[in-house]
Enzyme design. Structure first.
Site, short mmCIF file in Angstrom:
data_model
loop_
_atom_site.label_atom_id
_atom_site.label_comp_id
_atom_site.label_asym_id
_atom_site.label_seq_id
_atom_site.Cartn_x
_atom_site.Cartn_y
_atom_site.Cartn_z
N ASP A 150 0.87 -1.17 0.00
CA ASP A 150 0.00 0.00 0.00
C ASP A 150 0.91 1.23 0.00
OD1 ASP A 150 -2.38 1.63 0.56
OD2 ASP A 150 -1.54 1.80 2.58
N GLU B 143 12.97 9.09 26.74
CA GLU B 143 13.53 8.65 28.02
C GLU B 143 14.93 8.04 27.89
OE1 GLU B 143 11.17 7.50 30.95
OE2 GLU B 143 9.26 8.04 30.05
N TYR C 105 18.48 17.43 36.98
CA TYR C 105 17.33 18.12 36.36
C TYR C 105 17.76 19.51 35.91
CZ TYR C 105 14.20 14.46 38.04
OH TYR C 105 13.58 13.27 38.25
N LYS D 196 12.05 4.89 40.69
CA LYS D 196 11.22 4.30 41.76
C LYS D 196 10.68 2.93 41.39
CE LYS D 196 9.59 8.36 44.23
NZ LYS D 196 9.35 9.40 43.20
N LEU E 60 21.29 7.14 30.82
CA LEU E 60 22.72 7.32 30.64
C LEU E 60 23.45 6.18 31.34
CD1 LEU E 60 21.54 9.98 29.75
CD2 LEU E 60 23.33 11.20 30.97
N HIS F 129 25.88 5.25 33.14
CA HIS F 129 26.91 5.74 34.05
C HIS F 129 26.24 5.94 35.41
CE1 HIS F 129 30.49 8.07 35.20
NE2 HIS F 129 29.65 8.89 35.83
N ASP G 94 -0.08 5.15 0.79
CA ASP G 94 -0.27 6.18 1.81
C ASP G 94 -0.29 5.58 3.20
OD1 ASP G 94 -0.92 8.61 0.14
OD2 ASP G 94 -2.31 7.11 -0.65
N GLY H 245 9.86 13.72 34.71
CA GLY H 245 8.93 12.78 34.09
C GLY H 245 7.86 12.41 35.09
N ARG I 157 14.87 -2.05 18.95
CA ARG I 157 13.62 -2.84 18.88
C ARG I 157 12.42 -1.93 19.05
NH1 ARG I 157 11.29 -3.34 23.97
NH2 ARG I 157 12.67 -2.81 25.69
P1 ADP Z 1 11.61 11.30 36.02
O1 ADP Z 1 10.34 10.56 35.86
O2 ADP Z 1 11.44 12.65 36.60
O3 ADP Z 1 12.41 11.31 34.74
P2 ADP Z 1 13.35 9.20 36.96
O4 ADP Z 1 13.03 8.28 38.07
O5 ADP Z 1 13.32 8.65 35.57
O6 ADP Z 1 12.44 10.46 37.10
O7 ADP Z 1 14.79 9.78 37.25
C1 ADP Z 1 15.43 10.54 36.29
C2 ADP Z 1 16.42 11.51 36.87
O8 ADP Z 1 17.47 10.82 37.54
C3 ADP Z 1 17.12 12.26 35.76
O9 ADP Z 1 16.41 13.42 35.42
C4 ADP Z 1 18.47 12.57 36.35
O10 ADP Z 1 18.42 13.82 37.02
C5 ADP Z 1 18.71 11.47 37.37
N1 ADP Z 1 19.66 10.44 36.95
C6 ADP Z 1 20.62 9.91 37.76
N2 ADP Z 1 21.33 8.98 37.13
C7 ADP Z 1 20.83 8.88 35.87
C8 ADP Z 1 21.19 8.09 34.72
N3 ADP Z 1 22.19 7.20 34.76
N4 ADP Z 1 20.48 8.27 33.57
C9 ADP Z 1 19.47 9.14 33.53
N5 ADP Z 1 19.09 9.92 34.58
C10 ADP Z 1 19.77 9.80 35.74
N1 RBF Z 2 8.53 0.70 28.68
C1 RBF Z 2 7.61 -0.07 28.05
O1 RBF Z 2 6.46 -0.01 28.39
N2 RBF Z 2 7.96 -0.88 27.00
C2 RBF Z 2 9.23 -0.97 26.56
O2 RBF Z 2 9.49 -1.72 25.62
C3 RBF Z 2 10.23 -0.18 27.20
N3 RBF Z 2 11.50 -0.23 26.79
C4 RBF Z 2 12.45 0.55 27.40
C5 RBF Z 2 13.76 0.52 26.95
C6 RBF Z 2 14.74 1.32 27.54
C7 RBF Z 2 16.13 1.26 27.05
C8 RBF Z 2 14.39 2.17 28.61
C9 RBF Z 2 15.41 3.03 29.27
C10 RBF Z 2 13.09 2.21 29.08
C11 RBF Z 2 12.10 1.39 28.48
N4 RBF Z 2 10.77 1.41 28.91
C12 RBF Z 2 9.83 0.66 28.28
C13 RBF Z 2 10.38 2.17 30.13
C14 RBF Z 2 9.93 3.57 29.84
O3 RBF Z 2 10.57 4.17 28.78
C15 RBF Z 2 10.15 4.49 31.04
O4 RBF Z 2 11.47 4.50 31.40
C16 RBF Z 2 9.28 4.10 32.20
O5 RBF Z 2 7.96 4.15 31.79
C17 RBF Z 2 9.49 5.02 33.37
O6 RBF Z 2 9.14 6.35 33.06
MG MG Z 3 12.60 9.48 33.57
#
Ligand code: ADP
Ligand code: RBF
Ligand code: MG
Length: 403
Positions: free
Chosen positions: A7, A330, A342, A272, A333, A335, A9, A266, A355
């Protein structure tokens, strides 16, 4: 399968992008200016629902059906201004090249008229030569959902329907239907809108892969033999066709693409609920980039102002496990940091795909999969193909926020 019938479009071409283009020009007629803010709200809506939102948001002095009427007219009747702006969907060029390199016969089967199909593909490099057969709805008695178009395509390819693979997004219902018919259909059965192509392919006795162009709509495609998230996820070998050879250690390289901005809050779930923090970026201002890349799991390099450059694996999309209402970006990192960052400026160079986003039976299986993604990304980023982007100037942020 010995041939592929595609297809156009919504499957190969981003007609959704075309809709926004036409929308922009259209708003000007009413003395309004498109500011792109609707893009968030509109994702996943049918054009009819989309129009209702726009009419309301911009306070347009017309009924929503008039507005849709006008839009459909611009979109589906060969308007060269909108046609040349239509972009190929992610993976479309890759698929067409792959199949034609391996001599797999290919047909285009669209509900548009043949002349419209030809002018649409004339803007796409190398497409015309790749399709030995093109069938438009004006060349058969009835368009999709009738099987006629697909049967005619197989016939002209000299192939049996039972050995033909159809790839369909099904969503855009174009050309051969009058607007009255279209509206009647939509009012009666909202889902008919996304079923039309799949139903036509199955009625023709073919195997059908659906590639929904609307997110979160997978459940509407049950008639299909397989539902994939984007053309990047097609595995031709499942259908007896030659496999893609561009996957490298579980990753699909892409031209690098760039997004950046301050790290935003986020939903607070990453650390958490999953034990995996993700430094979310705002999607604002990135609607174009995001519509060029399907939702999914990607990887690349992340530059943090004042801290350095790190390996990164990320998900972009609606996180099916949590079924978010908004698309999020999302990046995780790779590390260990001692503190949150933030509001710090984060720049990403995304170099490849891993994937599609998926749903999982439990939190544990989701977490395990994300850790697997991490390993894939960590290993791949050491390959010269990907490691060279570590030095991309975009990652070395010298300017402070807002500059
Ligand atoms: P949110 O829902 O607010 O994104 P997260 O639980 O996903 O909360 O935590 C993300 C925050 O954690 C980032 O904004 C950053 O400040 C901190 N953080 C600490 N280590 C890492 C990491 N390795 N990768 C991404 N964020 C990190
Ligand atoms: N959440 C999903 O529901 N399905 C996924 O396939 C999925 N894959 C992820 C892959 C990576 C590398 C990361 C970092 C997160 C993934 N998440 C996935 C979780 C989602 O993006 C997010 O981190 C959580 O919902 C917490 O905000
Ligand atoms: Mg986050």
């Amino acid at each position: 399968m010995s041939c592929v019938i595609l297809d156009l479009d919504g499957t190969l071409l981003n007609t959704d992008g075309m809709f926004s283009e036409v929308l922009k020009t259209f708003l000007v007629k009413y003395g309004k200016e498109w500011d792109g803010r609707e893009k968030h709200k509109i994702v996943g809506k049918t054009p009819l629902e989309e129009a209702a939102i726009i009419v309301e948001d911009y306070g347009l002095p017309c009924a929503k059906h008039e507005f849709v009427n006008e839009l459909f007219k611009c979109l589906f009747y060969n308007d060269p201004y909108s046609l040349c702006k239509v972009k190929a969907l992610p993976g479309a060029n890759r698929l067409i090249k792959h199949l034609s390199c391996h001599g797999v016969p290919m047909a285009l089967a669209s509900n548009s008229h043949r002349a419209t199909i030809e002018s649409k593909i004339s803007y796409q490099h190398g497409w015309k030569e790749s399709f030995s057969v093109i069938v438009g709805s004006d060349e058969v008695r009835t368009g999709k959902p009738s099987p006629d178009i697909f049967l005619e395509a197989a016939k002209r390819l000299n192939m049996e329907p039972s050995s033909s693979l159809v790839i369909e997004d099904s969503v855009y219902v174009i050309g051969s239907y009058s607007l009255e018919f279209l509206f009647a259909l939509l009012l009666k059965d909202k889902d008919s809108y996304v079923r039309i192509g799949v139903v036509a392919g199955k009625a023709a006795g073919m195997e059908v892969v659906a590639v929904p162009s609307l997110p979160k709509q997978t459940h509407r495609y049950i008639a299909a033999d397989e539902v994939i998230n984007s053309l990047l996820d097609l595995r031709p070998e499942k259908w007896g066709l030659p496999p893609f050879q561009d996957w490298i250690e579980g990753t699909l390289p892409s031209e690098p693409w760039y997004i950046g901005g301050p790290v935003v809050k986020g939903l607070g779930r990453g650390s958490k609920v999953l034990g995996i923090p993700t430094a979310n970026l705002s999607t604002e201002g990135y609607s174009d980039v995001l519509s060029e890349h399907p939702s999914g799991v990607y990887f690349g390099w992340a530059g943090l102002s004042t801290r350095g450059v790190y390996k990164m694996v990320m998900s972009i999309g609606w996180n099916p496990y949590f079924d978010n209402a908004e698309k999020t970006i999302e990046p995780w990192l790779l590390h260990e940091f001692d503190e949150d960052f933030y509001d710090e400026e984060l720049h990403l160079v995304i170099v490849g795909y891993i994937r599609p986003e998926a749903n999982f039976p439990s939190l544990e299986t989701l977490i395990a999969k994300i850790h697997e993604d991490r390993k894939v990304a960590e290993r791949a980023l050491d390959l010269p193909l990907y490691s060279k982007y570590r030095d991309d100037p975009y990652l070395k942020i010298t300017s402070s926020k807002g500059q």
